[in-house]
Each structure stands twice: as structure tokens, then as C-alpha cells.
Design a protein around this motif. Structure first.
Motif, PDB file in Angstrom:
ATOM      1  N   UNK A  98      -1.207 -22.613 -18.136  1.00 21.89           N
ATOM      2  CA  UNK A  98      -2.538 -22.058 -18.332  1.00 21.89           C
ATOM      3  C   UNK A  98      -2.566 -20.771 -17.532  1.00 21.89           C
ATOM      4  N   UNK A  99      -2.700 -19.624 -18.198  1.00 18.39           N
ATOM      5  CA  UNK A  99      -2.562 -18.355 -17.472  1.00 18.39           C
ATOM      6  C   UNK A  99      -3.662 -18.181 -16.426  1.00 18.39           C
ATOM      7  N   UNK A 100      -3.456 -17.209 -15.553  1.00 19.49           N
ATOM      8  CA  UNK A 100      -4.474 -16.951 -14.536  1.00 19.49           C
ATOM      9  C   UNK A 100      -4.049 -15.823 -13.626  1.00 19.49           C
ATOM     10  N   UNK A 101      -4.974 -15.382 -12.771  1.00 24.05           N
ATOM     11  CA  UNK A 101      -4.639 -14.293 -11.861  1.00 24.05           C
ATOM     12  C   UNK A 101      -3.820 -14.774 -10.664  1.00 24.05           C
ATOM     13  N   UNK A 102      -2.851 -13.977 -10.264  1.00 24.73           N
ATOM     14  CA  UNK A 102      -2.039 -14.267  -9.082  1.00 24.73           C
ATOM     15  C   UNK A 102      -2.113 -13.045  -8.172  1.00 24.73           C
ATOM     16  N   UNK A 103      -2.406 -13.270  -6.915  1.00 24.95           N
ATOM     17  CA  UNK A 103      -2.549 -12.162  -5.974  1.00 24.95           C
ATOM     18  C   UNK A 103      -1.362 -12.139  -5.014  1.00 24.95           C
ATOM     19  N   UNK A 104      -0.834 -10.945  -4.769  1.00 22.59           N
ATOM     20  CA  UNK A 104       0.253 -10.787  -3.799  1.00 22.59           C
ATOM     21  C   UNK A 104      -0.208  -9.792  -2.733  1.00 22.59           C
ATOM     22  N   UNK A 105      -0.287 -10.272  -1.500  1.00 20.14           N
ATOM     23  CA  UNK A 105      -0.750  -9.447  -0.391  1.00 20.14           C
ATOM     24  C   UNK A 105       0.476  -8.852   0.301  1.00 20.14           C
ATOM     25  N   UNK A 106       0.481  -7.526   0.460  1.00 20.99           N
ATOM     26  CA  UNK A 106       1.687  -6.811   0.878  1.00 20.99           C
ATOM     27  C   UNK A 106       1.463  -6.071   2.197  1.00 20.99           C
ATOM     28  N   UNK A 107       1.940  -6.619   3.308  1.00 25.28           N
ATOM     29  CA  UNK A 107       1.785  -5.916   4.586  1.00 25.28           C
ATOM     30  C   UNK A 107       2.460  -4.541   4.554  1.00 25.28           C
ATOM     31  N   UNK A 108       1.794  -3.579   5.130  1.00 26.47           N
ATOM     32  CA  UNK A 108       2.228  -2.195   5.025  1.00 26.47           C
ATOM     33  C   UNK A 108       3.631  -1.974   5.585  1.00 26.47           C
ATOM     34  N   UNK A 109       3.957  -2.664   6.675  1.00 26.34           N
ATOM     35  CA  UNK A 109       5.275  -2.441   7.290  1.00 26.34           C
ATOM     36  C   UNK A 109       6.408  -2.921   6.380  1.00 26.34           C
ATOM     37  N   UNK A 110       6.158  -3.985   5.623  1.00 25.75           N
ATOM     38  CA  UNK A 110       7.208  -4.464   4.716  1.00 25.75           C
ATOM     39  C   UNK A 110       7.432  -3.457   3.588  1.00 25.75           C
ATOM     40  N   UNK A 111       6.324  -2.962   3.078  1.00 23.16           N
ATOM     41  CA  UNK A 111       6.404  -2.029   1.953  1.00 23.16           C
ATOM     42  C   UNK A 111       7.124  -0.736   2.375  1.00 23.16           C
ATOM     43  N   UNK A 112       7.011  -0.395   3.657  1.00 22.58           N
ATOM     44  CA  UNK A 112       7.630   0.836   4.147  1.00 22.58           C
ATOM     45  C   UNK A 112       9.084   0.629   4.580  1.00 22.58           C
ATOM     46  N   UNK A 113       9.554  -0.627   4.643  1.00 21.45           N
ATOM     47  CA  UNK A 113      10.931  -0.897   5.081  1.00 21.45           C
ATOM     48  C   UNK A 113      11.926  -0.624   3.962  1.00 21.45           C
ATOM     49  N   UNK A 114      13.226  -0.635   4.325  1.00 24.73           N
ATOM     50  CA  UNK A 114      14.279  -0.423   3.320  1.00 24.73           C
ATOM     51  C   UNK A 114      14.961  -1.744   3.007  1.00 24.73           C
TER      52      UNK A 114
END
Lengths: 161, 566
Positions: B152-168
Motif C-alpha cells: 500500500x503506497x505512502x509517503x516516506x521521509x528521510x532526514x539528512x544531517x548536514x554533516x553527512x550530506x557534506x562528507x565524501x
């Protein structure tokens, strides 16, 4: 009717609040809740005791199963099962009651785990009915404090013929 | 391949999932992501409020069947999105919502623009994540897409801490998502199918009651085949409109609180109710004890929790609607030894009864020569768009009149907030739909109250050249609430009079859109014609009968046969 439901779930942050949030959000009641890791560190076991008619219990088990992190849901009330709860009780133990308390604890196969001049702390393990019985007997003597673990339960193994 | 940043990895992951358009609003916590998006071929639609972003992604998903994606910043960006997320959750719309989060060392410190969005959205998402390890970043987003669109479809939220997004990180190779604890049931049990089919063969007064699940599983062709093969009349929920052709002779229209007399009577009198992808919502059932009380019930749904939640069913079938309907059609073709055309003829007395109901109480309204009736506006919109427009709605009377009088012959053409009933949904959803189908006519049927809830999105429509048409059924009231006050609160119109509203024609102009107004009946058609011929965003301000009501109406808590008629 009272139901004991055993749930296997992923051992991840926030999983417990998904379960408790489900109960509060949908108006299901929690009489007791107990959760700890299994042999597999990535999996936890949760035992929840709830009350409701068949429709409510059916919804509880289905809704639990719908949670993405839930692996398995068993309403073990439908089967043969063993349930245990542990309780720590601090009880008044003045000179005239000390012996009586020890006798009662002995009858219920409890253990004294802490002693002071005026009280004992005792540990008792058993089914919900046994815990109730011991509390009923000790209450007139004077229970100062009580801490319970909540019920854990396990299905009995299938009998081989 | 060398290392890339977390934000580049997220963009690459979105591309792998086939995402071409996202809806969002930047902020401190998602600066890296927006920077990476700028170098990609993914188009970000800059909305004017985060609620609009989620509704637009939702509208995009409803018309395409794809996963809609919204990108919001931390704190207020994320909380502004919550109404949109809850809207999608209630209607089972697949969305992935990416939210920025403060850097991990600051989480829990009441940092600037920090909020526990995973905690806040836990009850209104199908699932959600706070990514806490760099190696989980890409797999989590892949899982989010998988969960959003399966079962049954639905919304899924992914919370992304800024430091992770900026890492390599080294971008992980795409592998199939493995989730042992999440295995939706797609294939129906053959025994249940056979039982259901035998019951259908035995029924004298069957009714198909179909909901949004049929549209979500793209099962409209299979449904139509079944209904025609066995000659079974069909009624649709608000979410199910378009799953079966609204102008088909087997269609009884919508059921429930504002459903047709025929549909509600048919459900009350049927001896077999076949529920497909519907969930026995209170707006459909009315008083539960009296709902389909003379009938056996078959219920097909992919979500086991929907089955026997409100109404006990006799034959549950847990499966994808498309698979279940295909299996039933096959059973009738191969397994049944009956002559189907003869069987269908057995339903004739039932159809005679149904025709009598429709003849006695058709869906109707009292027209006027001068005053504009809202139903007339919808009928003319239907006529001049040949029934081919994508219609979005706000919530309230406008929504119900649209559902009753615009006859939807195709799925994914009616986009409305059914479960949550979110005012302010229609305009951003129309923008999302128009982004998906730039050449289609997209009309938001609105009220003067609802449209003001997300009116700022007119600027978004202008910025991206979305020629959406907004038809405001303007009665200077919060019309549906007023109608309840008229019927149940002694006409005490507490806080439902909208005495001060903007001049919508001037307002349209202020946004660079076109504003048109009709105050008399004979102005309706020219306004509609001009609006449809205009290659710009248009507001049509129809000054309608102020105290027109939506009928039939089943008062809340009453049996669906206790309808108030025109």
C-alpha cells in the motif's frame, strides 16, 4: 479479554516509539510492555499485554505487523505458553514482622536481595497470578515500594507424539 | 570511481530512481543538496511554501503513478511539510520527502532550525528514517523509494544531517532492496479467489464498491472487464472516481455522505458487496450497523489492516487489486461452467430496481436563469473540456460538486484530498499535475475559502509557466461548514462568513496571471471559453448562489439510506 502478544522487531533507534505510538495513536491499551535484545543483536523481542475484544486484538496484531521494522507478531494467548514477571518489593520488616515476611517469601520461592534495620527488599518471579497473590499477602504488612518488569512470555514447544 | 560528496550521491541516487522533477524550498541545512542539484538534469520546482511542495509532489504522483519527491530544509521547512505528508499518507500516495537536518553533533541541542521531524512524522508516514551513518545514506534513500511505491503506497521521509550530506563517500553499486521484515502480499490466494467468484455467480443483487486502490494499482481495465463480463453495477468512492468510466451505463456514481441516491440504496439493498481497494471509511459507510447489512462482503485490499477494520467481511482477499481482478476474470473465463451471458441476465430485476431509483432521484439541482449555480459551472467545465481535463479540488462543497458533476472516464484525472480533507491542496496539486503533463488542461475547482490557504503558489505557477486554471466557486462562505450550520446548528453561521475576500481578478493580475469574473449565468460560458483558450494561469471567479447546498447528504452517523435530498 487479556492478550499477550510477542513481537520480533529490528533493533534500531526509534522502533519502540513506533510501537508505543501505534498503541496511543489508535487508542489501544498497553497493560505491560517489555523489550530486550534477542541472541541476534540486530533483533529485539517485545512482549506486550493488551486488552480488547477479538476485533481490537486482530487490529493490534495486523497494525503491528504493518510496521516496517516488525519481523513477526504472535498472539501467544491463542497457544500454550509460559509467562513470567519479576517484581522487586521493599517491605516493612519491623521486629514483629521480620519472621513472617521471610516465611511468606520462602513460600513464594522469593529471595531477599537487600536488608536494612526496618525493611527487606525481596525478588519474586512468577506468573501474573502468582505476583498478584504475593502482593495481596504482603500488602497488609506494608509494602513501601514496588518495581515490576512487566510480563515476558514464550510459547511452549510443540509436543511430540 | 573516486569519492563523491553525500549530496552528489543523493542526486545520483535520485537519477537512478528515474526522478526528473522535484518540488522544494532551500534553506541552511540543504544548501549542499541544492548546490549538487544545480549541476544535474533534475528540475527543482521552487514553491512558495513547503506545504505547497509536498502537495505538488503528491499531485505529480497521482497523475503519473510515479513516486513524487519533495526536498525541504530542517526545522520550519520540515514542519511546514507535515500537512502535505499527512494528506499523502491518508490517500496512500507514494512520496519520498527529503528533509535537511542540523549536523549530527548538534542534534538534540535545540540547535537553530532543529526539529525532530522523524518523531513528528512517525504517525503520518509509511516509514521514516534519520540517516546516522554515511554508508547508510544511499541505501536508505533506495529503501525509501522501495517502501513508498510497493505494497500500500505512502509517503516516506528521510532526514539528512548536514554533516553527512557534506562528507565524501564511495557511491555504492545499486543492488535490489532486501527487506525481510517488509514483504507485501501481491498475489491473491487461489482458494479465496474461487470462493469469491462462486459467491458472485450466486448473487442476485451484486454491487462493486471500488476505491482508490484500483487507481493506485492501475487496475481500471481489469475492473471494467469484470463489471462488464458479469453485468455488475459499480459505485465509486471519492478516491475511486475514474477507476470505472463515470458515463458507463453500469456506473451508479459516488456513494457515501454525498453519494447518489442510487448508489447508497444499492449498497443498502444488495446481497453481495464486492469491495475493491476501498477501506469502508466513515464518510462512505455512515452508520456502520446499517451499512450493506443485507449482504455478504468480499474485500480485496493489499493492506491486511484495512480488512475487517470497520466492517466484518466474509471473504477477505489480501492482494494487489490488479492481480486479484485478473485472477477473477481468468476464473470466470476458464473455471466457471456457467453461461456468463445467461448469468448476467439474472441480474435484470436488480437493474430494474436500480433504474427506478435513478429515475426517482437522479443527481440534480434547481437551476436558475440568472444566478450562477455551482453545479452548472461544473457541468459547463465538463462540457468544454470534453471530460478530458485533470481536475484537482480544494476541500468542501467545491470538492463534492466536482465529484458529483464532473464525470470522470479515466483514472488519474481526479486529484483530491479525500482522507485528510486538506484545504489548500488543489492549487499546488494542480501545479504538480501540470508539471507532469504540460499539454493537458488542468483545472483546480476551488472555493473562495480554500483557495486562500495556498494562494501564494500562483507565483510558482507563473515562474514555471504552468497554465493551470482555477475555478473559484465564490459564495463568500466557508460553504460546507455553513451547510452543516444551516442543517444542524439553527443557521447560526459562526465564523463561516468570508465578508472580506480579495478581489480575485485583481489578485490574479498582481501575480501576472489572468483574472476573469462571472456574476450572472450567461457569463459562465464566455468565461470558461476564454480561460481554456488562454495560455496563462487563469483565475475564474464565479459568484455563485451563496447558500447552495450539496445534496444528497447523509447526516454524519446516520444510515446511508437516510439521505437528505434536493
Amino acid at each position: 479479554m487479556k492478550h499477550t502478544i510477542s513481537v520480533l522487531l529490528q533493533n534500531k533507534p526509534g522502533v519502540l516509539s513506533r510501537v508505543t505510538g501505534l498503541f496511543s495513536g489508535r487508542g489501544f491499551n498497553i497493560e505491560s510492555l517489555c523489550v530486550a535484545q534477542t541472541l541476534d543483536p540486530d533483533v529485539s523481542n517485545l512482549t506486550v499485554v493488551s486488552r480488547g475484544d477479538d476485533n481490537v486484538i486482530e487490529q493490534i496484531t495486523k497494525q503491528l505487523h504493518k510496521l516496517i521494522d516488525v519481523i513477526k507478531v504472535v498472539d501467544i494467548t491463542e497457544k500454550e505458553y509460559v509467562e513470567r514477571e519479576m517484581v522487586l518489593i521493599r517491605i516493612n520488616a519491623e521486629a514483629h514482622t521480620r519472621a513472617e515476611v521471610l516465611r511468606v517469601i520462602d513460600i513464594f520461592r522469593g529471595k531477599v536481595v537487600d536488608v536494612s534495620a526496618k525493611s527487606y527488599a525481596v525478588e519474586i518471579t512468577g506468573s501474573a497470578s502468582k505476583i498478584k497473590a504475593v502482593i495481596d499477602i504482603l500488602r497488609p504488612i506494608g509494602i513501601k515500594e514496588i518495581v515490576r518488569t512487566g510480563i515476558i512470555a514464550m510459547s511452549r514447544a510443540a509436543k511430540t507424539k | 570511481m573516486g569519492k563523491i560528496t553525500g549530496s552528489q550521491a543523493i542526486v545520483k541516487c535520485l537519477q537512478e530512481e528515474g526522478v526528473k522533477t522535484i518540488f522544494g524550498y532551500p534553506g541552511g541545512a540543504v544548501l549542499d543538496l541544492y548546490d549538487a542539484l544545480m549541476s544535474s538534469d533534475i528540475k527543482n520546482v521552487l514553491v512558495r511554501h513547503e506545504q505547497g511542495a509536498v502537495h505538488a509532489a503528491d499531485g505529480f504522483s497521482r497523475v503519473t503513478g510515479e513516486v513524487g519527491v519533495a526536498l525541504l530544509t530542517s526545522g520550519p521547512g520540515a514542519t511546514n511539510g507535515v500537512t502535505g505528508i499527512a494528506t499523502a499518507y491518508m490517500d496512500s500516495i507514494p512520496l519520498v520527502i527529503l528533509t535537511g537536518q542540523v549536523p549530527q553533533p548538534l542534534i538534540g541541542n535545540d540547535a537553530f532550525q532543529e526539529v525532530d521531524i522523524v518523531g513528528i512524522t512517525r504517525p503520518c508516514t509509511k516509514h521514516n528514517y534519520l540517516v546516522s551513518k554515511l554508508e547508510d545514506l544511499v541505501p536508505t534513500i533506495r529503501e525509501a523509494f522501495h517502501i513508498a511505491k510497493t505494497g500500500r503506497p505512502g509517503p516516506v521521509l528521510v532526514d539528512l544531517p548536514k554533516d553527512l550530506v557534506a562528507s565524501s563517500l564511495n557511491y555504492p553499486v545499486k543492488t535490489p532492496v532486501q527487506m525481510p521484515s517488509y514483504q507485501p502480499t501481491y498475489v491473491p490466494h487461489p482458494v479465496q479467489i474461487a470462493k469469491a467468484c462462486r459467491l458472485i455467480m450466486a448473487a442476485k443483487r451484486p454491487v462493486l464498491y471500488v476505491g482508490g486502490g484500483v487507481i493506485l494499482s492501475d487496475a481500471n481495465a481489469e475492473l471494467t472487464e469484470l463489471a462488464q463480463k458479469l453485468n455488475i453495477p459499480v459505485t465509486m468512492t471519492l478516491m475511486g472516481l475514474g477507476a470505472f468510466p463515470g458515463t458507463h451505463e453500469l456506473s451508479m456514481g459516488m456513494l457515501g455522505m454525498h453519494g447518489t441516491y442510487t448508489a447508497n440504496m444499492a449498497v443498502a439493498e444488495c446481497d453481495l458487496l464486492i469491495a475493491v481497494g476501498s477501506r469502508f471509511d466513515d464518510r462512505v459507510t455512515g452508520k456502520l450497523e446499517d451499512f450493506a447489512s443485507k449482504s455478504k462482503i468480499i474485500h480485496i485490499d493489499i493492506d491486511p489492516t484495512s480488512i475487517s477494520k470497520n466492517v466484518k467481511v466474509d471473504i477477505p482477499i489480501v492482494a494487489d487489486c490488479k492481480n486479484a481482478l485478473t485472477s477473477m476474470n481468468l476464473w470466470f473465463d476458464k473455471e466457471s461452467n456457467f453461461d456468463l451471458s445467461e448469468e448476467a441476465a439474472r441480474h435484470k430485476p436488480w437493474f430494474d430496481t436500480i433504474s427506478d431509483w435513478t429515475a426517482k432521484h437522479p443527481l440534480s439541482y434547481t437551476d436558475s436563469d440568472t444566478i450562477i449555480k455551482p453545479q452548472y459551472v461544473i457541468e459547463k467545465l465538463l462540457e468544454f473540456t470534453k471530460g478530458e481535463a485533470i481536475i484537482t479540488t480544494e476541500v468542501g462543497q467545491n470538492q463534492m460538486w466536482a465529484a458529483q458533476f464532473y464525470k470522470f472516464n479515466q483514472p488519474r484525472h481526479f486529484v483530491t484530498s479525500g482522507g485528510l480533507g486538506t484545504m489548500g491542496y488543489g492549487l499546488p496539486a494542480a501545479i504538480g499535475a501540470q508539471m507532469a503533463f504540460p499539454d493537458k488542461t488542468v483545472i483546480d475547482i476551488a472555493g473562495d475559502g480554500s483557495i486562500q490557504m495556498n494562494i501564494q503558489e500562483l507565483a510558482t505557477a507563473k515562474q514555471y509557466g504552468c497554465p493551470v486554471k482555477i475555478a473559484i466557486l465564490n459564495n463568500s462562505f466557508l460553504g460546507m461548514v455553513r451547510q452543516w450550520q444551516e442543517l444542524f446548528y439553527d443557521r447560526r453561521y459562526a465564523s463561516t462568513t468570508m465578508d472580506v475576500t480579495p478581489d480575485f481578478v485583481d489578485l490574479a493580475k498582481a501575480f501576472g496571471a489572468v483574472g476573469l469574473r462571472a456574476t450572472k449565468k450567461d457569463e459562465v460560458i464566455p468565461v470558461i471559453k476564454e480561460a481554456l483558450a488562454t495560455d496563462n494561469t487563469v483565475i475564474m471567479d464565479f459568484k455563485i448562489e451563496k447558500e447552495e447546498g450539496v445534496y444528497p447528504m447523509v447526516p454524519a452517523g446516520k444510515a446511508t439510506t437516510e439521505m437528505l435530498l434536493v
